[in-house]
Design a protein around this motif. Structure first.
Motif, PDB file in Angstrom:
ATOM      1  N   GLU B  95       0.834  -1.201   0.000  1.00 52.10           N
ATOM      2  CA  GLU B  95       0.000   0.000   0.000  1.00 52.10           C
ATOM      3  C   GLU B  95       0.872   1.255   0.000  1.00 52.10           C
ATOM      4  N   LEU B  98       2.418   1.633  -3.496  1.00 55.46           N
ATOM      5  CA  LEU B  98       1.461   2.063  -4.514  1.00 55.46           C
ATOM      6  C   LEU B  98       1.019   3.497  -4.280  1.00 55.46           C
ATOM      7  N   LYS B  99       0.869   3.865  -2.988  1.00 50.84           N
ATOM      8  CA  LYS B  99       0.466   5.240  -2.693  1.00 50.84           C
ATOM      9  C   LYS B  99       1.559   6.214  -3.091  1.00 50.84           C
ATOM     10  N   LYS B 104      -4.710   5.541  -6.072  1.00 46.61           N
ATOM     11  CA  LYS B 104      -5.678   5.276  -5.005  1.00 46.61           C
ATOM     12  C   LYS B 104      -5.604   3.801  -4.664  1.00 46.61           C
ATOM     13  N   VAL B 105      -5.504   3.492  -3.395  1.00 51.01           N
ATOM     14  CA  VAL B 105      -5.320   2.099  -2.997  1.00 51.01           C
ATOM     15  C   VAL B 105      -6.480   1.655  -2.111  1.00 51.01           C
ATOM     16  N   ALA B 126      -4.935  -1.074  -6.633  1.00 49.88           N
ATOM     17  CA  ALA B 126      -4.801   0.367  -6.832  1.00 49.88           C
ATOM     18  C   ALA B 126      -5.421   0.717  -8.171  1.00 49.88           C
TER      19      ALA B 126
END
Lengths: 420, 634
Positions: B95, B98-99, B104-105, B126
């Motif tokens: 997370e 990816l953030k 958006k996760v 995501a």
């Protein structure tokens, strides 16, 4: 007494099976309600709920163009507790309607009209099923059960038609006409059953009445017209306007809703250029109603068989048919068990129907859910389905004509013949 | 015209015609099998081609290279450090990554129960919102943390993270891209797709907090090692034998082999020499996978929702690196991005025999249909035969007689209907339908029993339950047959009708099934073929006993239980493993191969056994001439 006990056991068993299916598989009623083979735009229970919701909120139920059923059904269902919270009342109503239909069917079978009408007595009439078996064949027919669980409003029409016939075979012409008016009020097409039904009433009228056929017909036509008018007026009082006419009967006549069904109309009218639409609507309706005159005249001596044939023809060719109509035809057909040995291709016909029954849902799945098929898949199978029933109809007609012919020419009994 | 019709009438009574159907049905099976065997030949299969012109595979330059390789290495180190960490901890890290890429996760946890086991996990995904799109369509890139063999997706996870970061930089996307990392390869994707389409079982499976538009396609990366690879293996089978649109496969094949120069193989054919044998083997493996209807990768769960999906698995030792893999995916996504509507142009029903060779449904379907028709022919034949008078051998008309009869036809004109009658009366025997219908319907309903048992037994009980069922199963036909003989003492005609109805149903089910899952219908049809040729006999000669014993042996070899044992032995799996997997398929994937086995094949087999051990009663000849009065059938 013992007969009554048998009948009670049969009805009990039929009700138990339905109740078990309703309550044991809670997802089943909604699953079947959503099947296009059972619910059509003019009979769907889901659409009825929509209409009911609007009606209960003082909006015209015909706003939104979803509900196409008769207004009096709304009054009937508002009397019941909400089907979402107390479904058992709805279930009970539908089970009762099925049992009433079976009861009427037993009455028809007991009259022996199928074997010997006033003008014709089949030499094979002794070889028939008991009314018990006929009712059992109706009540345990998978199509009837599926229809009952799917709760389309066509079961009310079925019941009304069977009552109309069961009253006609005992000569109660007025009650019969009243039942017919109900059926016609709910679904319109049963009006086409009037000619054979009135002949049946005429043949079976009490001996003391000696009026001529013409005045008999006129009198009863007036009765039908009057009762339909009063039903329509009641509907007007309920909904407060005449717009229900175009939303119910207009939809049947003009086919604006092209939701797929087991019939032959929807695909044809999807494909059609708009300029030809009215012409073909006329042609299709003409085709459907043209059977009435021909069959009534040709089979004047057996009006009950004309009714059976017509119900079969409607199940194939009417604008929004469903397996509910098929189950009605299948209810009537066993009355003619005595001519079954004269039918030639029963095995092939039942195989075709069985194939179509299995392939129909499979192709619908491929079209709608899997996305790997298209509308042609489902339409092809409805063609096969209709072909199967048409063959069966033609074969049954052949058998009855042959039965009549053998009375005229007894020397031909048991000979192989071919109609050229 | 009249003579033509009359010859038709007489043809029906020709004794030679009546002997034909068993041979005809055998011929159908032979042709059906031969049909399948010629499919790999050049004349019967076709080269694949792209139907959907919008895809334009391999027409764009791919830029995934250079500095992104350093990013990949960085992510890879992070993933290696997480190898044995619990699911939640892994997802916390993912997370974060990816953030950091600006996406958006969201997360989704799920729990499935099957055969007494619980399968839990948490998916993380995501969404990259398309700069040029309106969030009505999305493409999915999936990597499962563990692949089908349970190995860590060592390079796949870093690759999906790198691609997420890389794709975010581009402004040309017109469809949303969803990056999904599932905890495992079977339950996780299923839970996610179900929840995406709101058909999940709450609360065991969470709803998705974040959604995008309609899914247009899904690509799965399964890259469980960290060295360079040689070629690409594509898994494409969906649940219940459904397949993705052939265009998706063609796109990837043409990008990988045409643009990138990476070889493509299918169905675990690591070597493919384009020979007949290799093509046939690929096709048969494909049919086996399709017939079993199980998931062959995380992509399988997408296909029932009409989302075309495939799994890409690099394999072998070569000089292609992870960046090449990344470029294949980039190019594929660029192609999918071009789509104007859902993939629909190309085939949904096909058998592949090589990455660029296939046969379509029109070519292969007849083989399964012929196998199914074999049952229908016999069913019709037995129906006709059951209606013939008993003592046919005494008065079998010769062909000469039949020819003579042509002249004995009466033609009569009455009104408009012209009627031709043959002299000889057509006698049809009364058919006693009730018992045969009850037997066949009863055996069909019996099928629900094993279906329920095997889908609801806990894992540790599966082997003992299976063994006792298999033993009981072998004894069941004999017991049922004896009971039937004892209670009702059926006549030859009733046995014929039992067989007729059973075969009719089998043919009916199989031909319907062939449209949904060709391979399963073909396999079951082939295994059930011997049932066509089983007759009951009341003869007590030694020969008939030997014959019966041989047939009983054949029958027990083709029993569904025996086939199951043989199959799991040949796959090198234990029965428990196979049955657990089947129950898992039923509970999680909605696989319905079991329904076919227990409710189509098994009932037919039981009826076959009942017939084999049946002892038809000598019946008194009872003729029911047409038109002659006789008692009702029921």
């Amino acid at each position: 007494m013992s007969i009554d006990r048998r009948k009670a056991a049969l009805f009990g068993a039929a009700a138990a099976v339905r109740l078990l299916l309703f309550t044991g598989f809670p997802g089943l009623p909604d699953l079947l309600t959503a099947r296009v083979e059972i619910s059509t735009p003019v009979t769907s229970f889901k659409r009825l709920q929509e209409g009911l919701f609007l009606y209960n909120h003082n909006v015209s139920p015909y706003d939104g163009g979803v509900y196409h059923q008769a207004p009096l059904l709304l009054t009937l269902f508002t009397l019941l507790p909400d089907s979402a919270t107390y479904p058992i009342f709805t279930y009970t109503l539908y089970i009762l309607v099925d049992l009433l239909s079976a009861h009427a069917l037993m009455k028809i079978a007991e009259s022996g009209e199928a074997g010997s009408s006033k003008l014709f007595t089949s030499p094979r009439k002794d070889k028939k099923w008991s009314s018990f078996s006929i009712a059992a064949a109706f009540l345990f027919n998978p199509f009837t059960i599926a229809t009952c669980i799917g709760r389309p409003t066509s079961v009310f029409t079925t019941c009304a038609i069977l009552y109309a016939i069961s009253k006609a075979v005992v000569g109660a012409s007025f009650t019969s006409m009243l039942a017919l008016s109900f059926a016609a009020y709910l679904s319109m097409y049963p009006l086409l059953l009037f000619p054979p039904l009135i002949l049946l009433c005429y043949d079976r009228r009490p001996a003391k009445r000696t009026e001529s056929l013409i005045s008999f017909i006129l009198g009863n036509a007036a009765a039908v017209g009057g009762s339909i008018l009063s039903l329509l007026h009641m509907s007007f009082l309920i909904t407060g306007s005449w717009e229900f006419l175009s939303s119910t009967y207009g939809v049947q006549l003009l086919l604006p809703d092209l939701t797929p069904n087991v019939g032959l109309w929807w695909y044809f009218f999807i494909e059609m250029f708009d300029s030809f639409r009215n012409f073909f609507l006329g042609v299709f309706w003409l085709h459907l109603s043209s059977y009435v005159g021909g069959l009534t005249i040709r089979l004047r001596r057996q009006p009950l068989f004309v009714l059976t044939m017509l119900l079969g023809i409607f199940a194939i060719f009417k604008p929004y048919p469903s397996i509910s109509d098929t189950s009605l035809f299948l209810a009537m057909l066993p009355l003619y068990q005595h001519v079954f040995p004269l039918m030639r291709y029963t095995f092939v016909e039942s195989s075709i129907v069985l194939y179509a029954t299995l392939l129909g849902p499979a192709f619908y799945y491929l079209w709608i859910y899997a996305g790997s098929g298209n509308a042609n898949f489902f339409y092809a199978i409805t063609l096969v389905w209709s072909l199967g029933w048409s063959l069966l109809l033609a074969d049954a007609l052949f058998a009855v004509l042959r039965d009549e012919w053998e009375v005229e020419r007894p020397e031909m009994k048991g000979k192989e013949i071919r109609q050229v | 015209m009249a003579s033509l019709l009359s010859s038709g009438v007489l043809l029906r009574r020709n004794p030679h015609i009546l002997k034909l159907p068993p041979y005809l049905s055998f011929l159908c099976v032979l042709i059906g099998v031969a049909w399948l065997l010629v499919l790999p030949l050049d004349n019967y299969s076709r080269n694949t081609y792209i139907s959907e012109n919008a895809l334009l595979p391999g027409q764009v330059h791919t830029y995934f290279a250079g500095s992104d390789q350093n990013v990949f290495r960085g992510y890879k180190r992070e993933i290696d450090a997480l190898e044995d960490k619990p699911n939640i901890e892994v997802n916390d890290k993912l997370e974060e990554i990816l953030k950091a890429s600006g996406l958006k996760v969201a997360r989704q946890s799920y729990e499935y129960k099957s055969a007494g086991q619980t399968y839990t996990g948490e998916n993380i995904y995501a969404i990259l919102h398309a700069p040029r799109g309106d969030a009505t369509e999305a493409i999915v890139l999936v990597a499962a943390w563990k692949n089908m063999e349970g190995k860590l997706n060592r390079s796949g996870i870093p690759l999906i993270l790198t691609l997420a970061r890389y794709f975010k930089r581009w402004s040309l996307w017109s469809k949303d891209i969803i990056f999904l990392v599932t905890a495992d390869s079977t339950a996780g994707p299923q839970a996610w797709v179900d929840a995406y389409h709101d058909t999940h079982q709450s609360p065991a499976i969470d709803s998705l907090p974040l959604k995008s538009g309609a899914l247009q396609g899904a690509i799965v990366i399964d890259y469980p090692f960290d060295h360079r690879f040689h070629s690409l293996h594509i898994a494409y089978d969906g649940i219940n034998g459904q397949l993705p649109n052939l265009d998706l496969l063609n796109t990837v094949v043409s990008i990988a082999s045409g643009q990138m120069g990476i070889g493509v193989s299918l169905q675990q054919m690591w070597q493919h020499s384009d020979s007949y044998q290799d093509r046939l083997q690929t096709m048969l493996r494909g049919m086996m996978n399709q017939g079993l209807g199980h998931a062959s990768g995380p992509h399988s769960s997408f296909i029932p929702y009409h989302v075309d999906a495939i799994t890409l698995q690099p394999f072998g030792d070569g000089w292609q690196d992870e960046m090449a893999m990344g470029r294949v995916i980039e190019s594929t996504f660029r192609s999918l991005n071009n789509l104007l509507e859902h993939l629909h142009q190309s085939f949904f029903f096909y058998l592949l025999m090589q990455a660029n060779r296939f046969v379509s449904i029109g070519t292969y379907l007849p083989s399964a249909m012929l196998v199914a028709v074999n049952f229908t022919i016999m069913a019709i034949f037995l129906w006709v035969k059951s209606g013939y008078p008993q003592s046919t051998n005494s008065k079998t008309p010769s062909t000469v007689e039949a020819e003579e009869k042509t002249s004995q036809l009466n033609s009569s004109q009455k009104g408009n209907a012209k009627v031709i009658t043959a002299e000889e009366s057509s006698a049809v025997r009364e058919r006693e339908l009730l018992l045969p219908l009850a037997v066949v319907a009863g055996s069909q309903f019996l099928g629900v029993l094993p279906l329920y048992i095997f889908n609801h037994t806990p894992q540790n009980m599966l082997t003992p339950v299976f063994v006792s069922f298999a033993v009981a199963n072998n004894a069941l036909p004999y017991i049922l047959s004896r009971t039937l003989t004892h209670l009702f003492n059926p006549t030859t005609q009733q046995y014929q009708l039992i067989k007729s109805f059973s075969l009719l149903l089998l043919g009916l089910f199989l031909s319907s099934l062939a449209t949904l899952n060709f391979s399963l219908a073909f396999l079951v049809g082939l295994l059930a073929t011997p049932l066509t040729y089983i007759y009951p006999t009341s003869s007590t000669s030694a020969l008939s006993y030997v014959l019966k014993a041989v047939l009983a042996l054949v029958l027990s070899v083709i029993a569904p239980t025996a086939v199951l044992v043989a199959a799991s032995w040949s796959w090198g799996l234990s029965i428990e493993k196979v049955l657990t997997q089947a129950a898992y398929g039923w509970d999680v994937w909605g696989m319905n191969t079991q329904v076919v086995v227990w409710c189509v094949w098994w009932p037919a087999w039981i009826v076959g056994g009942v017939l084999l051990f049946g002892r038809p009663r000598e019946e008194t000849t009872k003729l029911n001439e047409r038109g002659q009065e006789s008692k009702a059938v029921i």
